[in-house]
Scaffold this motif. Structure first.
Motif, PDB file in Angstrom:
ATOM      1  N   ALA A 196       0.838  -1.205   0.000  1.00  0.00           N
ATOM      2  CA  ALA A 196       0.000   0.000   0.000  1.00  0.00           C
ATOM      3  C   ALA A 196       0.872   1.254   0.000  1.00  0.00           C
ATOM      4  CB  ALA A 196      -0.926  -0.006   1.211  1.00  0.00           C
ATOM      5  N   ASN A 197       2.113   1.149  -0.489  1.00  0.00           N
ATOM      6  CA  ASN A 197       3.011   2.306  -0.518  1.00  0.00           C
ATOM      7  C   ASN A 197       2.347   3.508  -1.174  1.00  0.00           C
ATOM      8  OD1 ASN A 197       5.266   1.659   0.822  1.00  0.00           O
ATOM      9  ND2 ASN A 197       6.606   1.509  -0.963  1.00  0.00           N
ATOM     10  N   TYR A 198       2.462   4.639  -0.532  1.00  0.00           N
ATOM     11  CA  TYR A 198       1.905   5.926  -1.000  1.00  0.00           C
ATOM     12  C   TYR A 198       0.379   5.948  -1.030  1.00  0.00           C
ATOM     13  CZ  TYR A 198       6.659   6.083  -2.918  1.00  0.00           C
ATOM     14  OH  TYR A 198       8.017   6.010  -3.088  1.00  0.00           O
ATOM     15  N   ARG A 199      -0.270   4.894  -0.531  1.00  0.00           N
ATOM     16  CA  ARG A 199      -1.726   4.827  -0.654  1.00  0.00           C
ATOM     17  C   ARG A 199      -2.448   5.025   0.679  1.00  0.00           C
ATOM     18  NH1 ARG A 199       0.763   2.724  -4.582  1.00  0.00           N
ATOM     19  NH2 ARG A 199      -0.229   2.275  -6.574  1.00  0.00           N
ATOM     20  N   GLY A 200      -3.738   5.262   0.571  1.00  0.00           N
ATOM     21  CA  GLY A 200      -4.569   5.262   1.768  1.00  0.00           C
ATOM     22  C   GLY A 200      -5.260   3.915   1.879  1.00  0.00           C
ATOM     23  N   LEU A 201      -5.609   3.530   3.093  1.00  0.00           N
ATOM     24  CA  LEU A 201      -6.360   2.286   3.316  1.00  0.00           C
ATOM     25  C   LEU A 201      -7.649   2.660   4.022  1.00  0.00           C
ATOM     26  CD1 LEU A 201      -4.006  -0.401   4.935  1.00  0.00           C
ATOM     27  CD2 LEU A 201      -4.674  -0.185   2.527  1.00  0.00           C
ATOM     28  N   GLU A 202      -8.782   2.376   3.390  1.00  0.00           N
ATOM     29  CA  GLU A 202     -10.038   2.650   4.085  1.00  0.00           C
ATOM     30  C   GLU A 202     -10.687   1.334   4.503  1.00  0.00           C
ATOM     31  OE1 GLU A 202     -12.882   5.217   2.081  1.00  0.00           O
ATOM     32  OE2 GLU A 202     -14.441   4.655   3.519  1.00  0.00           O
ATOM     33  N   PHE A 203     -10.892   1.188   5.816  1.00  0.00           N
ATOM     34  CA  PHE A 203     -11.533  -0.022   6.340  1.00  0.00           C
ATOM     35  C   PHE A 203     -13.018   0.254   6.474  1.00  0.00           C
ATOM     36  CE2 PHE A 203      -7.190   0.003   7.842  1.00  0.00           C
ATOM     37  CZ  PHE A 203      -6.769  -1.305   7.622  1.00  0.00           C
ATOM     38  N   LYS A 204     -13.839  -0.656   5.964  1.00  0.00           N
ATOM     39  CA  LYS A 204     -15.276  -0.425   6.072  1.00  0.00           C
ATOM     40  C   LYS A 204     -16.046  -1.737   6.134  1.00  0.00           C
ATOM     41  CE  LYS A 204     -15.869   1.999   2.272  1.00  0.00           C
ATOM     42  NZ  LYS A 204     -16.312   2.466   0.939  1.00  0.00           N
ATOM     43  N   GLY A 205     -17.341  -1.640   6.275  1.00  0.00           N
ATOM     44  CA  GLY A 205     -18.173  -2.832   6.323  1.00  0.00           C
ATOM     45  C   GLY A 205     -18.700  -3.076   7.726  1.00  0.00           C
ATOM     46  N   PRO A 206     -19.676  -3.983   7.829  1.00  0.00           N
ATOM     47  CA  PRO A 206     -20.364  -4.202   9.107  1.00  0.00           C
ATOM     48  C   PRO A 206     -19.426  -4.592  10.255  1.00  0.00           C
ATOM     49  CG  PRO A 206     -21.119  -5.774   7.410  1.00  0.00           C
ATOM     50  CD  PRO A 206     -20.239  -4.782   6.729  1.00  0.00           C
ATOM     51  N   THR A 207     -18.393  -5.370   9.983  1.00  0.00           N
ATOM     52  CA  THR A 207     -17.494  -5.796  11.057  1.00  0.00           C
ATOM     53  C   THR A 207     -16.732  -4.607  11.627  1.00  0.00           C
ATOM     54  OG1 THR A 207     -17.191  -7.764   9.720  1.00  0.00           O
ATOM     55  CG2 THR A 207     -15.770  -7.555  11.639  1.00  0.00           C
ATOM     56  N   VAL A 208     -16.337  -3.710  10.740  1.00  0.00           N
ATOM     57  CA  VAL A 208     -15.602  -2.520  11.180  1.00  0.00           C
ATOM     58  C   VAL A 208     -16.530  -1.637  12.013  1.00  0.00           C
ATOM     59  CG1 VAL A 208     -14.335  -0.482  10.396  1.00  0.00           C
ATOM     60  CG2 VAL A 208     -14.062  -2.662   9.196  1.00  0.00           C
ATOM     61  N   ARG A 209     -17.788  -1.539  11.579  1.00  0.00           N
ATOM     62  CA  ARG A 209     -18.745  -0.740  12.372  1.00  0.00           C
ATOM     63  C   ARG A 209     -18.973  -1.354  13.757  1.00  0.00           C
ATOM     64  NH1 ARG A 209     -21.172   0.000   7.328  1.00  0.00           N
ATOM     65  NH2 ARG A 209     -22.700  -1.633   7.687  1.00  0.00           N
ATOM     66  N   ASP A 210     -18.889  -2.683  13.832  1.00  0.00           N
ATOM     67  CA  ASP A 210     -19.054  -3.350  15.133  1.00  0.00           C
ATOM     68  C   ASP A 210     -17.828  -3.193  16.028  1.00  0.00           C
ATOM     69  OD1 ASP A 210     -21.528  -4.249  14.551  1.00  0.00           O
ATOM     70  OD2 ASP A 210     -20.929  -6.288  13.999  1.00  0.00           O
ATOM     71  N   MET A 211     -16.675  -2.888  15.432  1.00  0.00           N
ATOM     72  CA  MET A 211     -15.441  -2.810  16.209  1.00  0.00           C
ATOM     73  C   MET A 211     -15.443  -1.567  17.106  1.00  0.00           C
ATOM     74  SD  MET A 211     -12.712  -4.176  13.370  1.00  0.00           S
ATOM     75  CE  MET A 211     -11.543  -2.922  13.676  1.00  0.00           C
ATOM     76  N   SER A 212     -14.871  -1.686  18.285  1.00  0.00           N
ATOM     77  CA  SER A 212     -14.754  -0.543  19.185  1.00  0.00           C
ATOM     78  C   SER A 212     -13.699   0.419  18.643  1.00  0.00           C
ATOM     79  CB  SER A 212     -14.292  -1.029  20.556  1.00  0.00           C
ATOM     80  OG  SER A 212     -12.974  -1.546  20.409  1.00  0.00           O
ATOM     81  N   ILE A 213     -13.609   1.602  19.239  1.00  0.00           N
ATOM     82  CA  ILE A 213     -12.564   2.548  18.819  1.00  0.00           C
ATOM     83  C   ILE A 213     -11.188   1.937  19.095  1.00  0.00           C
ATOM     84  CG2 ILE A 213     -11.586   4.860  19.189  1.00  0.00           C
ATOM     85  CD1 ILE A 213     -14.355   4.799  17.755  1.00  0.00           C
ATOM     86  N   ASP A 214     -11.058   1.211  20.200  1.00  0.00           N
ATOM     87  CA  ASP A 214      -9.774   0.546  20.495  1.00  0.00           C
ATOM     88  C   ASP A 214      -9.357  -0.367  19.338  1.00  0.00           C
ATOM     89  OD1 ASP A 214      -9.917   1.777  22.926  1.00  0.00           O
ATOM     90  OD2 ASP A 214      -9.720  -0.042  24.130  1.00  0.00           O
ATOM     91  N   GLY A 215     -10.280  -1.186  18.882  1.00  0.00           N
ATOM     92  CA  GLY A 215      -9.977  -2.123  17.791  1.00  0.00           C
ATOM     93  C   GLY A 215      -9.689  -1.387  16.492  1.00  0.00           C
ATOM     94  N   ARG A 216     -10.434  -0.320  16.250  1.00  0.00           N
ATOM     95  CA  ARG A 216     -10.214   0.473  15.035  1.00  0.00           C
ATOM     96  C   ARG A 216      -8.819   1.112  15.063  1.00  0.00           C
ATOM     97  NH1 ARG A 216     -16.053   3.616  14.249  1.00  0.00           N
ATOM     98  NH2 ARG A 216     -17.338   1.764  14.548  1.00  0.00           N
TER      99      ARG A 216
END
Ligand code: SF4
Lengths: 421, 162
Positions: A190-210
């Protein structure tokens, strides 16, 4: 249509829209230094003849790598920080006993808001993407420019989206999710790139996990990891951030360079083997490797949720005679929460040592540097040769659950099949 | 701007902990830092680094944001780095301290340790005097070239303030 990173960068550079590859100059909302990189920034600031920082309220200073100072050299670096904070009347200086690891402080104390552009003179600054900010690591010289001007140029990155659905099995964690991503993308994927995490599992994750997954974005070369703010974000920020902020999200039809889909149901505990973060294997493949030390802590996995998970496994068990277990809460706040919840007692009764908030052994700094020939399993984010001590030592990276189970057995152990003695 | 020097060749993923281990980050003198550059990966580095050019594979400088990494290389005498690709923070840091970095996919296969290279920063053309081959690096954008020619970002800030 625009994704969240493009929208944040166009807002910060007062442009209607931006496109990947375009170079923009952005206003910086907040800038962080620690003692290891910050002393150079301060030296350069004076060297170029600057008199005043651009905004004394937007600079956050956190000595964290080596606190309290284990050597005269470290003490000198802290002194440089302290004197600069005084000279410039820096509003937010977290000295020994008031802070912890900078990346935890930045989010926990509400210095970062969703939609902000934040820079830090530390590569894991990408952590704050967890609350929907664009945050990235820069060097000491660039930080000098930010201290003076409050602005910095960026190349708008292409973005890779990582969609996650399904539920984590018991003792499978966001750390395992990221190690899976590292295995798929590789150390420069992912050099020079952004990574966007999304989807229901990410929404379920706490801020700590994120924070754990965004923290490790740099390990695949990414400029930033990011997660759209949602209800969980707002709830976390209540009482921490006082100013208002816009809620910036990716458009439904945003463009991405590529898309990865991961089902959390299929995830198993993973471990990143020496000497590269992308050398990822199922824990079960390396089970049985004997461990001299286990470390639970760092900006990756030193938060309350991590400590709770470790305590759940350690409760009523003893750390193996073969192994020493070092646990370091990421901040004073995390430490206090862990104390109030009785986790610290569980740790001490199991035979672990609990140290004050600091980066400590993560970078081979102090409080658990490893000797030649030793093997450590660590919840941190890097296992390069010599990272935690001797160049003849080895480091395995895994989740707090894997770390706790492994400490009890004295060998690398899969927490999902672990049974106490 | 033309640069010439002898090649020191490395592979992929040379990380900042190899370039300068964290335990040396407490050193404040760049010349002291330079003595430890690359020591865990290549103990003879400082014997050959004066006026040399590093040619590396993918992802050079991955890992930490420590500017001490390019600084230690610069003070060890490295004139430029040509890699298949760079980790982004290292790339920016190198430019900001005035150490030229060029991205070039096809040079790596055409050089060996000790070859004599000539780089033209503006055009990105690289000549290997030992085997008379050429490679083409991506030319540096104007504002980056300008920063390098000024000797780095601090000089620019000095002018701005001064
Ligand atoms: S905990 Fe480790 S990775 Fe995180 S900021 Fe500290 S040294 Fe860096």
């Amino acid at each position: 249509m625009a994704n969240i990173i493009e929208k944040i960068l166009s807002r910060a550079s007062s442009k209607k829209e931006v496109t990947p590859g375009e170079i923009i100059e952005a206003n910086i909302d907040c800038a962080m230094i620690n003692e290891m990189t910050g002393h150079l920034t301060i030296k350069y600031f004076h060297e170029v003849g600057a008199k005043k920082v651009w905004d004394r309220e937007k600079i956050i200073m956190v000595p964290d790598h080596l606190i309290p100072a284990p050597s005269v050299e470290a003490a000198e670096l802290h002194k440089i920080m302290r004197e600069f904070a005084k000279e410039q009347k820096i509003k937010h200086f977290y000295d020994v006993g008031r802070g912890g690891i900078a990346h935890q402080i930045m989010v926990e104390k509400g210095h970062v808001k969703p939609g902000d552009v934040v820079v830090g003179a530390d590569s894991h600054t990408c952590t704050y993407g967890a609350i929907g900010a664009f945050s990235t690591g820069i060097g000491s010289t660039e930080m000098t420019a930010v201290f003076i001007t409050g602005r910095l140029w960026f190349k708008v990155p292409k973005v890779i989206e990582i969609k996650v659905e399904g539920n984590f099995r018991k003792f499978v964690t966001p750390k395992d999710l990221f190690l899976k991503v590292a295995k798929i993308l590789g150390a420069s994927g992912a050099n020079y790139r952004g990574l966007e995490f999304k989807g229901p599992t990410v929404r379920d994750m706490s801020i700590d996990g994120r924070m754990t997954v965004c923290n490790m974005a740099i390990e695949v070369g990414a400029k930033a990891g990011i997660i759209e703010p949602d209800e969980k974000t707002l709830e976390y920020l209540r009482g921490r951030v006082r100013e208002s902020f816009p809620i910036i999200k990716s458009d439904e039809d945003s463009e991405y360079e590529k898309s990865l889909e991961i089902n959390a149901n299929d995830l198993i505990p993973l471990v990143s083997c020496p000497d590269a973060v992308d050398n990822v294997k199922p824990v079960s493949d390396v089970e049985g490797i004997e461990l001299d030390q286990v470390f639970i802590g760092s900006c990756t996995n030193g938060r309350i949720e991590d400590l709770r998970l470790a305590a759940e496994i350690l409760k009523g068990n003893k750390v193996s005679d073969r192994t020493r277990l070092i646990i370091i809460p990421a901040s004073q706040e995390v430490f206090l929460d862990a104390l109030r919840e009785g986790l610290i007692e569980t740790f001490l009764l199991s035979g672990a040592i609990v140290a004050n908030p600091t980066c400590g052994p993560c970078l081979g700094g102090h409080l658990g540097v490893i000797a030649s020939g030793e093997v450590c399993l660590s919840t941190t984010n890097r296992n390069f040769i010599g990272r935690m001590g001797s160049t003849k030592s080895k480091v395995y990276l895994a989740s707090p659950a894997t770390a706790a189970a492994s400490a009890i057995k004295g060998r690398i152990t899969d927490p999902t099949s672990f049974k106490g003695d | 701007m033309r640069i010439s020097g002898k090649v020191i060749k490395y592979g992929d993923d040379i990380n900042t902990d190899y370039i300068i281990p964290a335990k040396y980050l407490v050193l404040t003198d760049p010349k002291e830092l330079a003595k430890h550059a690359m020591e865990s990966l290549d103990p003879s580095f400082t014997e050959k680094s004066k006026d040399a050019i590093i040619v590396a594979g993918k992802n050079f400088g991955c890992g930490s944001s420590r500017e001490q990494a390019p600084i230690s290389l610069k003070y060890a005498g490295i004139k430029a780095i040509v890699a298949k690709s760079f980790a982004r923070i290292f790339y920016r840091n190198a430019i900001n301290i005035g150490l030229p970095v060029l991205e070039c996919e096809d040079l790596w296969d055409k050089v060996k340790d000790g070859d004599q290279l000539i780089l033209d920063l503006k055009s990105g053309k690289i000549e290997n005097l030992n085997n008379n081959t050429y490679a083409q690096a991506q030319p540096l954008p104007g504002f980056i070239l300008e920063l390098i020619e000024m000797g780095g970002l601090l000089n620019k800030l000095k002018r701005m303030i001064g």
